[in-house]
Design a protein around this motif. Structure first.
Motif, mmCIF file in Angstrom:
data_model
loop_
_atom_site.group_PDB
_atom_site.id
_atom_site.type_symbol
_atom_site.label_atom_id
_atom_site.label_comp_id
_atom_site.label_asym_id
_atom_site.label_seq_id
_atom_site.Cartn_x
_atom_site.Cartn_y
_atom_site.Cartn_z
ATOM 1 N N CYS A 40 0.829 -1.225 0.060
ATOM 2 C CA CYS A 40 -0.077 -0.157 -0.011
ATOM 3 C C CYS A 40 0.877 1.304 -0.006
ATOM 4 N N GLU A 41 2.004 1.300 0.656
ATOM 5 C CA GLU A 41 2.920 2.437 0.618
ATOM 6 C C GLU A 41 3.394 2.606 -0.746
ATOM 7 N N LYS A 42 3.705 1.485 -1.563
ATOM 8 C CA LYS A 42 4.306 1.777 -2.862
ATOM 9 C C LYS A 42 3.131 2.153 -3.845
ATOM 10 N N ILE A 43 1.545 1.718 -3.668
ATOM 11 C CA ILE A 43 0.769 2.482 -4.397
ATOM 12 C C ILE A 43 0.480 3.690 -3.905
ATOM 13 N N ALA A 44 0.597 4.206 -2.817
ATOM 14 C CA ALA A 44 0.517 5.550 -2.286
ATOM 15 C C ALA A 44 1.428 6.271 -3.024
ATOM 16 N N LYS A 45 2.617 5.829 -2.744
ATOM 17 C CA LYS A 45 3.781 6.704 -3.219
ATOM 18 C C LYS A 45 3.579 6.833 -4.840
ATOM 19 N N GLU A 46 3.402 6.121 -5.656
ATOM 20 C CA GLU A 46 3.323 6.175 -6.892
ATOM 21 C C GLU A 46 1.952 7.222 -7.232
ATOM 22 N N GLY A 47 0.948 7.061 -6.681
ATOM 23 C CA GLY A 47 -0.157 7.983 -6.993
ATOM 24 C C GLY A 47 -0.036 9.386 -6.624
ATOM 25 N N PHE A 48 0.860 9.357 -5.353
ATOM 26 C CA PHE A 48 1.096 10.964 -4.993
ATOM 27 C C PHE A 48 2.015 11.593 -5.858
ATOM 28 N N GLN A 49 2.863 10.783 -6.409
ATOM 29 C CA GLN A 49 3.864 11.379 -7.375
ATOM 30 C C GLN A 49 3.009 11.777 -8.635
ATOM 31 N N ILE A 50 2.297 11.164 -9.264
ATOM 32 C CA ILE A 50 1.492 11.494 -10.285
ATOM 33 C C ILE A 50 0.605 12.692 -9.897
ATOM 34 N N HIS A 51 0.176 12.871 -8.630
ATOM 35 C CA HIS A 51 -0.771 14.061 -8.053
ATOM 36 C C HIS A 51 0.122 14.939 -8.088
ATOM 37 N N ALA A 52 1.183 14.890 -7.480
ATOM 38 C CA ALA A 52 2.284 16.143 -7.151
ATOM 39 C C ALA A 52 2.627 16.689 -8.794
ATOM 40 N N SER A 53 2.709 15.861 -9.827
ATOM 41 C CA SER A 53 3.045 15.994 -10.948
ATOM 42 C C SER A 53 2.427 17.125 -11.738
ATOM 43 N N ASP A 66 -1.087 8.891 -17.797
ATOM 44 C CA ASP A 66 -1.055 9.237 -16.295
ATOM 45 C C ASP A 66 -2.546 8.920 -16.005
ATOM 46 N N MET A 67 -3.516 9.137 -16.591
ATOM 47 C CA MET A 67 -4.870 9.177 -16.102
ATOM 48 C C MET A 67 -5.082 7.626 -15.948
ATOM 49 N N ASN A 68 -4.884 6.862 -16.789
ATOM 50 C CA ASN A 68 -5.056 5.409 -16.725
ATOM 51 C C ASN A 68 -4.478 4.670 -15.375
ATOM 52 N N ARG A 69 -3.105 5.182 -15.315
ATOM 53 C CA ARG A 69 -2.177 4.724 -14.282
ATOM 54 C C ARG A 69 -2.703 5.038 -12.995
ATOM 55 N N LEU A 70 -3.436 6.487 -12.934
ATOM 56 C CA LEU A 70 -3.955 6.945 -11.500
ATOM 57 C C LEU A 70 -5.181 6.310 -11.324
ATOM 58 N N MET A 71 -5.945 5.967 -12.046
ATOM 59 C CA MET A 71 -7.327 5.170 -12.006
ATOM 60 C C MET A 71 -7.127 3.662 -11.419
ATOM 61 N N TYR A 72 -5.786 3.067 -12.267
ATOM 62 C CA TYR A 72 -5.576 1.874 -11.693
ATOM 63 C C TYR A 72 -5.071 2.038 -10.364
ATOM 64 N N LEU A 73 -4.300 2.566 -10.014
ATOM 65 C CA LEU A 73 -3.709 2.746 -8.455
ATOM 66 C C LEU A 73 -4.946 3.038 -7.561
ATOM 67 N N ASP A 74 -5.718 3.934 -7.949
ATOM 68 C CA ASP A 74 -7.018 4.279 -6.941
ATOM 69 C C ASP A 74 -7.816 3.015 -6.740
ATOM 70 N N GLU A 75 -8.023 2.116 -7.905
ATOM 71 C CA GLU A 75 -8.665 1.044 -7.717
ATOM 72 C C GLU A 75 -8.226 0.099 -6.797
ATOM 73 N N MET A 76 -6.486 -0.235 -7.110
ATOM 74 C CA MET A 76 -5.857 -1.005 -5.911
ATOM 75 C C MET A 76 -5.888 -0.640 -4.511
ATOM 76 N N TRP A 77 -5.942 0.731 -4.426
ATOM 77 C CA TRP A 77 -5.972 1.534 -3.245
ATOM 78 C C TRP A 77 -6.993 1.144 -2.288
ATOM 79 N N ILE A 78 -8.166 1.115 -3.102
ATOM 80 C CA ILE A 78 -9.562 0.908 -2.365
ATOM 81 C C ILE A 78 -9.786 -0.452 -2.156
ATOM 82 N N LYS A 79 -9.617 -1.409 -3.195
ATOM 83 C CA LYS A 79 -9.611 -2.732 -3.200
ATOM 84 C C LYS A 79 -8.681 -3.559 -2.005
ATOM 85 N N ASP A 80 -7.361 -3.123 -2.258
ATOM 86 C CA ASP A 80 -6.451 -3.889 -1.358
ATOM 87 C C ASP A 80 -6.254 -3.230 0.134
ATOM 88 N N CYS A 81 -6.037 -1.715 0.019
ATOM 89 C CA CYS A 81 -5.512 -1.011 1.198
ATOM 90 C C CYS A 81 -6.788 -0.623 2.069
#
Length: 105
Positions: A40-53, A66-81
């Motif tokens: 979850c820390e890796k997911i959050a780190k990658e998502g935060f880097q996209i948001h910060a960019s 980036d939009m598709n990657r962020l949507m995928y990370l958000d889905e993983m964040w909700i489902k797993d974390c």
């Protein structure tokens, strides 16, 4: 009289063993929780880097990749974390990712 005491002690011991087994099955192993926190820390780190960019852009204004990657990370964040960790763990992960990002770690 002594047989009643032995019988009562046997019930107490059996109850303690049964309770221990039930708690053992209900609580997840610590190693799986730590592994999930690291994931979850890796997911959050990658998502935060996209948001910060793209701090001033909405999701639909991001480049498609980036939009598709962020949507995928958000889905993983909700489902797993969110479904697998406590609110305190999630809050700690978010704080750590933000701290590490802004301090350059």
């Amino acid at each position: 009289m002594t047989s009643i005491i032995w019988f009562a002690m046997g019930i107490v011991v059996a109850s303690a063993l049964l309770g221990s087994l039930v708690l053992g099955f209900l609580t997840p192993p610590i190693s799986s929780v730590i592994t999930l926190q690291e994931k979850c820390e890796k997911i959050a780190k990658e998502g935060f880097q996209i948001h910060a960019s793209y701090p001033d852009l909405q999701l639909d204004q991001l480049p498609t990749g980036d939009m598709n990657r962020l949507m995928y990370l958000d889905e993983m964040w909700i489902k797993d974390c969110v479904s697998g960790l406590s609110a305190e763990s999630i809050f700690n992960i978010v704080q750590k990712v933000e701290h590490d990002f802004y301090t350059g770690q």
